[in-house]
Scaffold this motif. Structure first.
Motif, short mmCIF file in Angstrom:
data_model
loop_
_atom_site.label_atom_id
_atom_site.label_comp_id
_atom_site.label_asym_id
_atom_site.label_seq_id
_atom_site.Cartn_x
_atom_site.Cartn_y
_atom_site.Cartn_z
N PHE A 162 -1.49 20.17 46.91
CA PHE A 162 -2.81 20.00 47.52
C PHE A 162 -3.95 20.38 46.57
N PRO A 163 -3.89 21.53 45.87
CA PRO A 163 -4.94 21.77 44.89
C PRO A 163 -4.91 20.75 43.75
N GLN A 164 -3.73 20.23 43.44
CA GLN A 164 -3.61 19.23 42.38
C GLN A 164 -4.32 17.93 42.77
N LEU A 165 -4.35 17.63 44.06
CA LEU A 165 -5.01 16.41 44.52
C LEU A 165 -6.52 16.44 44.26
N GLY A 166 -7.05 17.63 44.03
CA GLY A 166 -8.47 17.73 43.71
C GLY A 166 -8.82 16.96 42.44
N GLY A 303 -6.24 3.07 38.80
CA GLY A 303 -5.16 3.88 38.24
C GLY A 303 -5.09 5.26 38.84
N VAL A 304 -6.25 5.88 39.09
CA VAL A 304 -6.29 7.23 39.63
C VAL A 304 -5.77 7.26 41.07
N VAL A 305 -5.89 6.17 41.81
CA VAL A 305 -5.28 6.11 43.15
C VAL A 305 -3.78 6.34 43.04
N PHE A 306 -3.14 5.74 42.04
CA PHE A 306 -1.71 5.97 41.81
C PHE A 306 -1.46 7.41 41.39
N PHE A 307 -2.39 7.98 40.63
CA PHE A 307 -2.31 9.38 40.25
C PHE A 307 -2.21 10.25 41.50
N GLY A 308 -3.10 10.02 42.47
CA GLY A 308 -3.08 10.81 43.70
C GLY A 308 -1.80 10.62 44.50
N ILE A 309 -1.36 9.37 44.63
CA ILE A 309 -0.14 9.08 45.40
C ILE A 309 1.06 9.80 44.80
N PHE A 310 1.23 9.70 43.49
CA PHE A 310 2.41 10.29 42.86
C PHE A 310 2.29 11.79 42.68
N THR A 311 1.08 12.33 42.75
CA THR A 311 0.94 13.79 42.80
C THR A 311 1.55 14.32 44.09
#
Length: 462
Positions: A162-166, A303-311
């Motif tokens: 959750f903090p990583q999703l920031g 690309g960052v949307v995929f970053f959030g999903i895979f986080t």
């Protein structure tokens, strides 16, 4: 959780899952928003407004140097806020770090440019950038501890995401706001170019907007209760007088291993956000791809949307198979990805740009970023005991920022220019960082089964 259970939790001073998620996510979103607002401006605006004109490459490198200077301040912030967090608690420290970052970002929006006050402009920019870095040095670890110290034992990696999703959310908000402003203030000849109004005052709006976000974040964090793990440390008299001294005396190995465990993550992230923005938007004559700014930022946001999903996805994976094993797998993939940079990017020189292939490059890079970044919210804190957890994880995380984040854009620009516009040297740089991370991970222990409660009981001799 039912309403009655939630009410009981509040009365007993225990944080509800909603409180934990909100406090860890909102704060890091704001902190990373502030950081990305500067990163975007460093690539697009500051070289033109805050440094002497004459050499575009020198101006860009100077802008990135000020950007990187914040990474030098982050370990100092880690020591300061780590001491507060391990001595006074996580909640108070998180409020102070958030407020510090917000004030520095807000003031940047009022700075006069080089044309107005000369060399004082980059000097004041540097001071405020150092303040940003100092604040961020204490933010991440505090948010990660709020999440993991309030999590069920078998879901720490999930809560740690959750903090990583920031990071992805902050990136999307910051760059989305820049795009909206750029479209609202269009260039006379093209809506995708930067107008005079944008360069004169439009770029300042995202920095001012930070004040609203900080107010929301402060409201969330002031309502937070201290973590039960830290409360038990206080009750069992396990709070140490000098967390920094104890960290280096008893846990120096973990600090070194944690620092290099984060290295590939940092290098990958700042190559796919900061450096590639300069490379992608630079004209063919300046050895770039020549993709318009607004188009390229939209590509990054995809690309960052995929970053959030895979986080988020990485959390359950790390809870199931272990943090170390997942990180080793993805780090091998990062090394291979680095060696493939020319396949995605180099063919473009002398030809028409192919944005779809660049988009594939960004998506693959951000997927790898999510998988490696997600488990770090649990992995680094779990390497240290409760009484030095804030200090230890903060120092490892932020010293790595000097080796990775601070140097990555500068090294990448130098390698890109030295190779005559080719990206193969930049890719090798990423692969070398991945190899160093792999060495660290192979020397580290799996932390999946660390039990915070048993650890405290053991330390107290119970």
């Amino acid at each position: 959780m039912t309403t009655s259970t939630s009410s009981a939790a509040k009365k007993s001073g225990i944080n509800t899952p909603a409180q934990v998620i909100a406090a860890s996510l909102v704060g890091t979103t704001i902190e990373f928003y502030d950081f990305y607002v500067y990163a975007t401006a460093a690539a697009l605006v500051f070289p033109q407004l805050f440094f002497p004109k004459g050499n575009d490459t020198v101006s860009l490198l100077s802008s990135f140097a000020v950007f990187g200077a914040a990474m030098v301040a982050r370990p100092l912030g880690a020591i300061f806020f780590g001491h507060l967090g391990d001595r006074l608690g996580r909640k108070t420290t998180l409020v102070i770090s958030l407020l510090t970052m917000g004030i520095a970002t807000f003031i940047i929006g009022f700075l006069p440019t080089y044309q107005t006050i000369g060399l004082w402009a980059p000097f004041f920019l540097l001071i405020l950038r150092l303040t940003q870095g100092f604040a961020l040095g204490g933010e991440w670890s505090g948010a990660a501890l709020v999440a993991t110290e309030n999590a069920p034992e078998n879901k720490r990696a999930l809560y740690g995401t959750f903090p990583q999703l920031g990071a992805p959310i902050g990136f999307i908000v910051a760059n989305g706001l820049f795009l909206i402003i750029n479209f609202a203030l269009p260039h006379p000849t093209s809506a995708v170019l930067q107008s005079e109004a944008f360069l004169a005052w439009g770029w300042r709006i995202p920095f001012w907007f930070s004040a609203i976000m900080v107010a929301i974040g402060m409201w969330v964090r002031v309502r937070l209760n201290e973590s039960e793990t830290f409360k038990r440390a206080v009750e069992q008299d396990k709070v140490v007088k000098s967390p920094l001294a104890d960290t280096f005396r008893f846990h120096f190995k973990e600090v070194v291993l944690g620092t290099f465990a984060m290295l590939a993550t940092y290098v990958l992230f700042y190559l796919t956000t900061t450096w590639v923005l300069s490379f992608g938007t630079a004209t063919k004559e300046k050895m770039g791809l020549g993709i318009p700014y607004t188009q390229f930022v939209l590509m990054q946001i995809v690309g960052v949307v995929f970053f959030g999903i895979f986080t988020l996805v990485a959390g359950p994976w790390a809870d199931k198979i272990g943090r170390r094993k997942l990180l080793i797998w993805v780090t091998y993939a990062i090394a291979i990805f680095g060696l493939l940079f020319p396949v995605f990017l180099d063919f473009q020189h002398g030809t028409s740009a192919m944005p779809w292939l660049v988009e594939v490059f960004l998506i693959v890079g951000f997927i790898l970023m999510g998988i490696t970044f997600g488990p770090m919210g649990a992995f680094l804190p779990e390497m240290f005991p409760t009484n030095v957890r804030y200090t230890g994880s903060a120092i490892a995380y932020n010293v790595s920022s000097i080796l990775g984040a601070a140097l990555a854009p500068i090294i990448a620009v130098a390698l890109w220019k030295a190779a005559g516009g080719s990206t193969w040297m930049v890719g090798v740089y990423l692969a070398v960082a991945a190899i160093l991370t792999l060495i660290s991970l192979y020397m580290s222990k799996e932390t999946k089964d660390v039990n915070y409660n048993e650890e405290l009981a053991f330390e107290a001799g119970l």
